[in-house]
Write a protein that holds these residues in place. Structure first.
Motif, PDB file in Angstrom:
ATOM      1  N   PHE A  21     -16.056 -25.588 -32.693  1.00 25.27           N
ATOM      2  CA  PHE A  21     -16.872 -25.460 -31.434  1.00 25.27           C
ATOM      3  C   PHE A  21     -16.244 -24.237 -30.882  1.00 25.27           C
ATOM      4  N   PHE A  22     -16.925 -22.905 -30.561  1.00 28.68           N
ATOM      5  CA  PHE A  22     -16.434 -21.890 -29.880  1.00 28.68           C
ATOM      6  C   PHE A  22     -17.164 -21.714 -28.729  1.00 28.68           C
ATOM      7  N   ASP A  23     -16.497 -21.376 -27.645  1.00 26.86           N
ATOM      8  CA  ASP A  23     -17.240 -20.961 -26.215  1.00 26.86           C
ATOM      9  C   ASP A  23     -16.154 -20.119 -25.373  1.00 26.86           C
ATOM     10  N   PRO A  24     -16.587 -18.916 -24.944  1.00 29.27           N
ATOM     11  CA  PRO A  24     -17.727 -18.331 -25.511  1.00 29.27           C
ATOM     12  C   PRO A  24     -17.627 -17.567 -26.700  1.00 29.27           C
ATOM     13  N   VAL A  25     -18.666 -16.878 -27.319  1.00 30.07           N
ATOM     14  CA  VAL A  25     -18.621 -16.055 -28.514  1.00 30.07           C
ATOM     15  C   VAL A  25     -18.997 -14.595 -27.720  1.00 30.07           C
ATOM     16  N   LEU A  26     -17.657 -13.760 -28.107  1.00 26.55           N
ATOM     17  CA  LEU A  26     -17.910 -12.177 -27.103  1.00 26.55           C
ATOM     18  C   LEU A  26     -17.954 -11.428 -28.336  1.00 26.55           C
ATOM     19  N   ALA A  27     -18.587 -10.371 -28.256  1.00 29.70           N
ATOM     20  CA  ALA A  27     -18.790  -9.248 -29.191  1.00 29.70           C
ATOM     21  C   ALA A  27     -18.828  -7.891 -28.557  1.00 29.70           C
ATOM     22  N   ASP A  28     -18.008  -6.898 -29.520  1.00 31.24           N
ATOM     23  CA  ASP A  28     -18.347  -5.362 -29.136  1.00 31.24           C
ATOM     24  C   ASP A  28     -18.752  -4.847 -30.335  1.00 31.24           C
ATOM     25  N   ILE A  29     -20.043  -4.641 -30.617  1.00 29.10           N
ATOM     26  CA  ILE A  29     -20.673  -4.189 -31.972  1.00 29.10           C
ATOM     27  C   ILE A  29     -21.880  -3.179 -31.603  1.00 29.10           C
ATOM     28  N   GLY A  30     -21.480  -1.882 -31.989  1.00 22.80           N
ATOM     29  CA  GLY A  30     -22.515  -0.906 -31.705  1.00 22.80           C
ATOM     30  C   GLY A  30     -21.946   0.047 -30.689  1.00 22.80           C
ATOM     31  N   ASP A  31     -22.900   0.772 -30.001  1.00 25.12           N
ATOM     32  CA  ASP A  31     -22.480   1.859 -29.161  1.00 25.12           C
ATOM     33  C   ASP A  31     -23.159   1.879 -27.774  1.00 25.12           C
ATOM     34  N   ILE A  32     -22.481   1.825 -26.622  1.00 28.74           N
ATOM     35  CA  ILE A  32     -23.220   1.750 -25.404  1.00 28.74           C
ATOM     36  C   ILE A  32     -22.967   3.095 -24.342  1.00 28.74           C
ATOM     37  N   GLN A  33     -22.799   4.397 -25.276  1.00 23.34           N
ATOM     38  CA  GLN A  33     -22.578   5.460 -24.559  1.00 23.34           C
ATOM     39  C   GLN A  33     -23.887   5.801 -23.702  1.00 23.34           C
ATOM     40  N   SER A  34     -23.842   6.482 -22.627  1.00 20.36           N
ATOM     41  CA  SER A  34     -24.882   6.730 -21.733  1.00 20.36           C
ATOM     42  C   SER A  34     -24.703   7.888 -20.877  1.00 20.36           C
ATOM     43  N   VAL A  35     -25.716   8.833 -20.974  1.00 20.12           N
ATOM     44  CA  VAL A  35     -25.384  10.053 -20.253  1.00 20.12           C
ATOM     45  C   VAL A  35     -25.681   9.794 -18.761  1.00 20.12           C
ATOM     46  N   GLY A  36     -26.712   9.035 -18.292  1.00 21.38           N
ATOM     47  CA  GLY A  36     -26.938   8.676 -17.133  1.00 21.38           C
ATOM     48  C   GLY A  36     -25.758   7.863 -16.463  1.00 21.38           C
ATOM     49  N   GLY A  37     -25.179   6.911 -17.242  1.00 24.16           N
ATOM     50  CA  GLY A  37     -24.150   6.206 -16.770  1.00 24.16           C
ATOM     51  C   GLY A  37     -22.884   6.703 -16.988  1.00 24.16           C
ATOM     52  N   ASP A  38     -22.857   8.042 -17.269  1.00 27.72           N
ATOM     53  CA  ASP A  38     -21.555   8.913 -17.580  1.00 27.72           C
ATOM     54  C   ASP A  38     -20.545   8.048 -18.436  1.00 27.72           C
TER      55      ASP A  38
END
Length: 588
Positions: free
Chosen positions: A116-133
């Motif tokens: 049993f795992f809680d929480p399951v945390l992930a950093d997969i993919g790219d969240i770059q944003s020009v608007g968010g600098d």
């Protein structure tokens, strides 16, 4: 109550949906604990299975066991690292929500387990944003900060290409520091990377393990290989994606020699491991085939033994039925003897008993097991004859002297008997050691001693051909003795060492050869001669009958007249002893 009923119905519907999904995926229910362990064999991504993709590749995944808190996934681009990372997160969420896992079922060597795992945390993919600098690197760092803050003892952390998007030297340093910090919180962490420093982390820190995606013949197989460091194979992937040849050649030239050698070495190891795995799979298949054949052979052996046992039982039943019939006849004979124990009835009863015995023995000899025993016995006899080489056939004949030890190789009652040379000549005379007889033989009938050849042993209760000797009851023996005392005795002079010639024909000095060929009859007669000589008896009887033309009787009497070694004289038996159907023989 209505709301509760609707909620219960929804819960039941959800449970049934989980079961149906598990059946569709061919999934299993894993063991669930709280130690932060994931251990699966042939685990497959559920989304790929739902898309009904043929031949979805399964992988063996181990995380959290034996103090292993971190798993570093390595291998080529487009090789399946991120798929394995997402698979880890999915199986953790599925187990937490009671959904069966698509993996291999429990076996004698392994039990599927997802804690049993809680929480399951992930950093997969790219969240770059020009608007968010946010740049690629800064976006990853913000996620890493939140992950580090929320991680703990029961957490699972999944991070794709940790430390990418910046200077490689600084990125790998930040990535290693983050990994160590996450492991210190007690969570379980899995990352993908191309950094060699992170690949080597498992060698220096026992809290980490490494696994690589398989890459064979320039193509990924999408199979995870635990304990293997995977090469990135960037040039091979670029070539597969049809990047221009001049660009690939230039990139290869720009690689330093150490990197190129390392890449070649890893590729060679990958190819060798793939070959070994293929051979191992073939061996497993061969072992299964061998086990299957062994089971089939064991089954065939059991069926054959059952048939043999059944056949023996049938033989025994038939033989027992026949013996019961003979027993009834014998009972009738005994009843007649009790009512009228006269000599006439006794003589007739004695003939009936002999015929019953002959019929029983003939039946016994035709039983398949007895026939098989006879064939085996004959083969052994032939092997023993092959061991003895007649002196007349030897290339270098020995210089024989009086007193030399020899062995008889002539077929018959003296076969394999040890002898001592007494006199020389064309027909040397020898003394049979265990019988004390002086007999003359040709050199073709004598051989040098051979310890491997021994005369056939005769059981005390059996004759030479394996038949049991006929035993009379005490009453029958007494009646026969009375008949002998009342009959006039016929005797003739005999040698001092030989008992007086027995005038009366008895079971022990008579051989029945009716229905046999001359060779068979001759063999049985010689056996009788041998027995009677051993018992110091000088008279024997041969029952040959008259036959349709008297051929057997004629051949036997002609042979007896020419047989000077054993026979002193022969003549038809008296009417009291059976008449012309018998031949009376007086032995030397």
């Amino acid at each position: 109550q209505l709301e509760a009923a609707v909620a219960a119905a929804g819960q039941l519907d959800l449970t049934v949906a989980k079961v149906l999904l598990g059946r569709r995926l061919g999934a299993v229910i894993p063991t669930v604990g709280n130690k932060g362990i994931v251990s699966l064999r042939d685990a497959r991504h559920p989304v790929l299975l739902l898309r009904e993709i043929e031949s979805v590749v399964g992988s063996d995944i181990d995380l959290g066991a034996d103090g292993n808190q971190g798993l570093v996934l390595t291998g080529p681009n487009s090789g399946g690292k991120t798929v394995i990372l997402k698979l880890l997160g999915l199986v953790a969420l599925m187990a937490r929500n009671g959904i069966p896992i698509p993996a291999r079922p429990k076996s004698n060597t392994h039990t599927p387990r997802v804690d049993f795992f809680d929480p399951v945390l992930a950093d997969i993919g790219d969240i770059q944003s020009v608007g968010g600098d946010l740049s690629t690197f800064s976006g990853h760092m913000l996620v890493c900060r939140e992950v580090l803050a929320k991680s703990g003892e029961n957490a699972m952390v999944l991070m794709d290409e940790l430390g990418s998007g910046t200077d490689p030297n600084q990125g790998v340093a930040i990535a290693q520091a983050l990994l160590e910090a996450l492991v210190d919180t007690g969570c379980r962490v899995a990352i993908t990377t191309h950094y060699m420093q992170l690949k080597q982390l498992a060698a220096s820190d026992e809290r980490f393990a490494v696994a690589g995606m398989q890459f064979v013949n320039g193509r990924p197989t999408y199979k995870l290989l635990p304990g293997t460091v995977g090469e990135s194979f960037a040039l091979a992937v670029a070539e597969r994606l049809e990047l221009p040849r001049n660009v690939l050649d230039r990139a290869n030239d720009l690689l330093d020699s150490e990197t190129r050698q390392m890449g070649d070495l890893i590729r060679e190891l990958e190819d060798q491991k793939a070959l070994v795995d293929l051979q191992a799979e073939e061996l497993v298949l061969q072992k299964k085939e061998m086990d299957k054949l062994e089971i089939q052979l064991r089954g065939q052996k059991m069926r054959l033994e059952e048939k043999q046992l059944s056949a023996r039982r049938d033989e025994a039943k038939k033989f027992a039925a026949m013996l019961e019939e003979k027993e009834k006849v014998l009972e009738d004979i005994l009843e007649k003897l009790k009512k009228d124990p006269s000599r006439k009835i006794l003589a007739k009863s004695w003939d009936d008993i002999r015929f019953i015995k002959r019929d029983a023995m003939d039946e016994a000899e035709n039983v398949p097991s007895v026939v098989k025993w006879k064939v085996t016995k004959k083969m052994k006899a032939n092997q023993m004859r092959a061991e003895l080489i007649p002196i007349a056939e030897m290339r270098e004949k020995p210089d024989l002297k009086i007193g030399d030890k020899l062995m008889v190789c002539q077929e018959g009652p003296f076969f394999a008997k040890k002898a001592t040379l007494v006199s020389l000549g064309k027909r040397p005379e020898v003394k049979i050691v265990d019988m004390g007889m002086m007999v003359r033989f040709k050199l073709s009938d004598l051989a040098l001693p051979n310890d491997n050849v021994k005369p056939a042993e005769r059981p005390r209760a059996e004759t030479k051909d394996g038949r049991q000797r006929f035993r009379l009851s005490k009453a029958a023996r007494r009646a026969l003795e009375e008949e002998r005392r009342e009959k006039p005795k016929q005797t003739r002079p005999a040698a001092k060492s030989r008992s007086p010639a027995v005038a009366i024909r008895t079971e022990s000095n008579t051989v029945d050869v009716r229905g046999k060929s001359f060779d068979e009859a001759q063999s049985h007669v010689l056996d009788l001669f041998d027995r009677c000589i051993g018992m110091n008896r000088s008279v024997v009887y041969i029952l040959h009958g008259h036959g349709s033309k008297g051929i057997l009787k004629s051949k036997i009497r002609s042979w007896l007249r020419s047989e000077k070694m054993f026979v002193k004289s022969c003549e038809p038996a008296s009417s009291a002893d059976g008449g012309d159907a018998f031949t009376k023989v007086e032995l030397n």
